[in-house]
Design a protein around this motif. Structure first.
Motif, short mmCIF file in Angstrom:
data_model
loop_
_atom_site.label_atom_id
_atom_site.label_comp_id
_atom_site.label_asym_id
_atom_site.label_seq_id
_atom_site.Cartn_x
_atom_site.Cartn_y
_atom_site.Cartn_z
N GLY A 205 -53.32 62.88 17.26
CA GLY A 205 -54.12 62.40 18.38
C GLY A 205 -54.08 60.89 18.38
N PRO A 206 -54.74 60.28 19.35
CA PRO A 206 -54.69 58.81 19.41
C PRO A 206 -55.51 58.13 18.31
N ASN A 207 -56.56 58.81 17.84
CA ASN A 207 -57.48 58.18 16.90
C ASN A 207 -57.63 59.02 15.62
N LEU A 208 -57.79 58.35 14.51
CA LEU A 208 -57.89 59.04 13.22
C LEU A 208 -58.51 58.12 12.19
N ILE A 209 -59.35 58.69 11.34
CA ILE A 209 -59.87 57.91 10.21
C ILE A 209 -59.51 58.66 8.93
N THR A 210 -58.86 57.97 8.01
CA THR A 210 -58.60 58.55 6.70
C THR A 210 -59.49 57.84 5.69
N VAL A 319 -64.68 58.81 16.53
CA VAL A 319 -63.33 59.32 16.26
C VAL A 319 -63.50 60.77 15.79
N ARG A 320 -62.76 61.67 16.42
CA ARG A 320 -63.02 63.10 16.19
C ARG A 320 -62.51 63.62 14.86
N ARG A 321 -61.50 62.95 14.30
CA ARG A 321 -60.84 63.53 13.13
C ARG A 321 -60.94 62.60 11.93
N PHE A 322 -61.54 63.13 10.85
CA PHE A 322 -61.59 62.43 9.57
C PHE A 322 -60.77 63.22 8.57
N LEU A 348 -75.65 61.49 15.48
CA LEU A 348 -76.17 62.14 16.67
C LEU A 348 -75.55 63.53 16.78
N GLY A 349 -76.39 64.54 17.05
CA GLY A 349 -75.93 65.92 17.02
C GLY A 349 -74.67 66.18 17.83
N ALA A 350 -74.65 65.67 19.06
CA ALA A 350 -73.51 65.94 19.95
C ALA A 350 -72.23 65.34 19.37
N LEU A 351 -72.34 64.17 18.75
CA LEU A 351 -71.16 63.53 18.16
C LEU A 351 -70.73 64.26 16.91
N ALA A 352 -71.72 64.68 16.09
CA ALA A 352 -71.40 65.39 14.86
C ALA A 352 -70.66 66.69 15.18
N ALA A 353 -71.11 67.38 16.23
CA ALA A 353 -70.49 68.65 16.61
C ALA A 353 -69.06 68.45 17.09
N ASP A 354 -68.74 67.24 17.49
CA ASP A 354 -67.43 66.93 18.06
C ASP A 354 -66.49 66.33 17.01
N THR A 355 -66.92 66.32 15.74
CA THR A 355 -66.15 65.64 14.70
C THR A 355 -65.73 66.63 13.63
N THR A 356 -64.47 66.55 13.21
CA THR A 356 -64.02 67.44 12.14
C THR A 356 -63.68 66.63 10.89
N PHE A 357 -63.96 67.23 9.75
CA PHE A 357 -63.60 66.64 8.45
C PHE A 357 -62.64 67.59 7.78
#
Ligand SMILES: [Zn+2]
Length: 419
Positions: A205-210, A319-322, A348-357
């Motif tokens: 994807g365009p964004n990623l955090i490692t 950023v959705r993907r960690f 924030l709940g909505a952001l947490a639900a949209d984020t994968t680890f």
């Protein structure tokens, strides 16, 4: 003053060469006509560029494709060992230099324990492992990519500060380039790790955090397809943010940094205190896997502390993907779940639900990221294995922000004829 929109001939040639090279790399074996169709360049231009690539042995004719009525076209491809890359990880415990091919396969590697060396000695050891790796290369070497600890100015190749090595304003890139007479690129190890995940990871994807959690803790960011170093190369330096004022002493000489509660050394100190004797990393892992209660409690608490810190990043960047890497990732799913749950609690709940680890699946993530950096910079290619989703066919898929714009002769000229 040059008008930016008016490209010079040299720039146009370099652009075309990179475009053709990237297309052959992604789509090969492919005919010249198909390269023209895929790039929008004329067939004459493509033929000229391909001739240059053939002369420098970066490209190879591999026979005829199926005929579509007329003469069967000759297909060209980039052999995965047309050039070799030296990928280097100057890790806290081990220095690794590896010979990597153009598809990201590690062909040879040299490891040396690095825990007890710093300053000049660490620099000598780094050059020594690179020298030993280079002696194993069986084909022309494109250059060296290095993942280094600390704050790194990637455009100059300078390690601004690496506390663990006692390096300050060390011109690592220029020193290594002088020593070997090869192009050298240096990035912070977490930036290298995120580049490897971006380039080799299962989804792009365009964004990623490692997040690399091991001896230390740091994050690397890819934002809009480019690594993000921040204004002063410190983006992702989350390890020395204080989370427990008055907590344990940190190697940065303050108390209670994230590293003192969530790193591998932190859990080993805590476990040693509880058990009344020193404990090794291997033993901690073994006890954790056996479900030993102290090990479980300490490791999961470390995971929660890390997750709490990452919760702030979820809100700051969305950023959705960690991807979690480093030696702590060896504690696997239970640790990952502790990280993810704590991050979700803080965001924030909505952001947490949209984020994968997720756990990183790439071994030698820094070595491969450093190789990807070198290859991207020198050839305008992005490394990805066969069969993975292909990046869009734009000239440069991944660029490291902050790196100086290349003002060099054409690729084929620069690469010269193969020895
Ligand atoms: Zn600290």
């Amino acid at each position: 003053v040059e008008h930016p929109a008016k490209a010079t001939n040299r720039e146009t040639r370099e652009h075309n060469e990179r475009l053709v090279l990237a297309t052959v790399y992604d789509s090969g074996p492919v005919s010249r006509a198909d390269v023209a169709r895929l790039t929008g360049l004329t067939r004459t231009t493509v033929s000229d560029v391909v001739e240059g690539l053939l002369a420098s042995s970066l490209c190879e004719e591999i026979g005829h494709g199926p005929s579509t009525g007329g003469k069967a076209p000759i297909l060209v491809e980039i052999p995965s060992e047309a050039r070799l890359l030296v990928g280097v990880d100057l890790g806290d415990q081990v220095f690794t230099a590896a010979i990597v091919n153009l598809r990201g396969a590690i062909l040879q590697r040299v490891d040396a324990p690095s825990e007890s060396t710093n300053g000049e000695g660490a620099l000598r050891l780094a050059i020594d492992v690179m020298e030993r790796a280079l002696s194993l290369a069986g084909a022309p070497v494109l250059g060296v990519g290095i993942g280094a600890p600390g704050l790194v100015d990637a455009s100059a190749g300078t390690v601004i500060q690496a506390v663990t090595r006692d390096w300050r304003m060390l011109p690592l890139g220029p020193i290594v380039a002088d020593h070997f007479g090869l192009p050298v690129y240096v990035a912070n190890d977490c930036q290298a790790a995120v580049l490897a995940e971006h380039v080799f990871g299962a989804t792009r994807g365009p964004n990623l955090i490692t997040v690399k959690a091991g001896q230390g803790i740091g994050a690397g960011l890819v934002i809009n397809g480019e690594t993000f170093p921040g204004d002063g190369y410190g983006a992702g330096e989350i390890g020395h943010t204080i989370v427990d004022p008055g907590g344990r002493m940190c190697r940065c000489a303050r108390r209670g940094c994230l590293e003192t509660v969530a790193s591998m050394p932190a859990i080993l100190v805590e476990l040693s205190d509880r058990l009344g004797h020193p404990i090794s990393q291997e033993e901690a892992l073994r006890q954790f896997r056996l479900g030993e209660p102290d090990a479980h409690e300490v490791v999961l608490e470390a995971g929660r502390q890390l997750g709490a810190a990452l919760g702030g990043l979820v809100g700051a960047l969305h950023v959705r993907r960690f991807v979690l890497a480093g030696t702590m990732a060896a504690f696997g799913e239970p640790w990952l779940e502790a990280v993810a749950a704590a991050a979700a609690d803080r965001a924030l709940g909505a952001l947490a639900a949209d984020t994968t680890f997720e756990l990183g699946r790439i071994d030698d993530v820094v070595v491969l990221g450093a190789s990807a950096l070198l290859m991207t910079r020198e050839l305008g290619l992005s490394l990805h294995p066969f069969g993975s989703p292909r990046p869009p066919r734009t000239p440069v898929a991944v660029a490291v922000a902050g790196a100086a714009a290349a003002s060099t002769p054409g690729l084929a000229a620069r690469l010269g004829a193969a020895p």
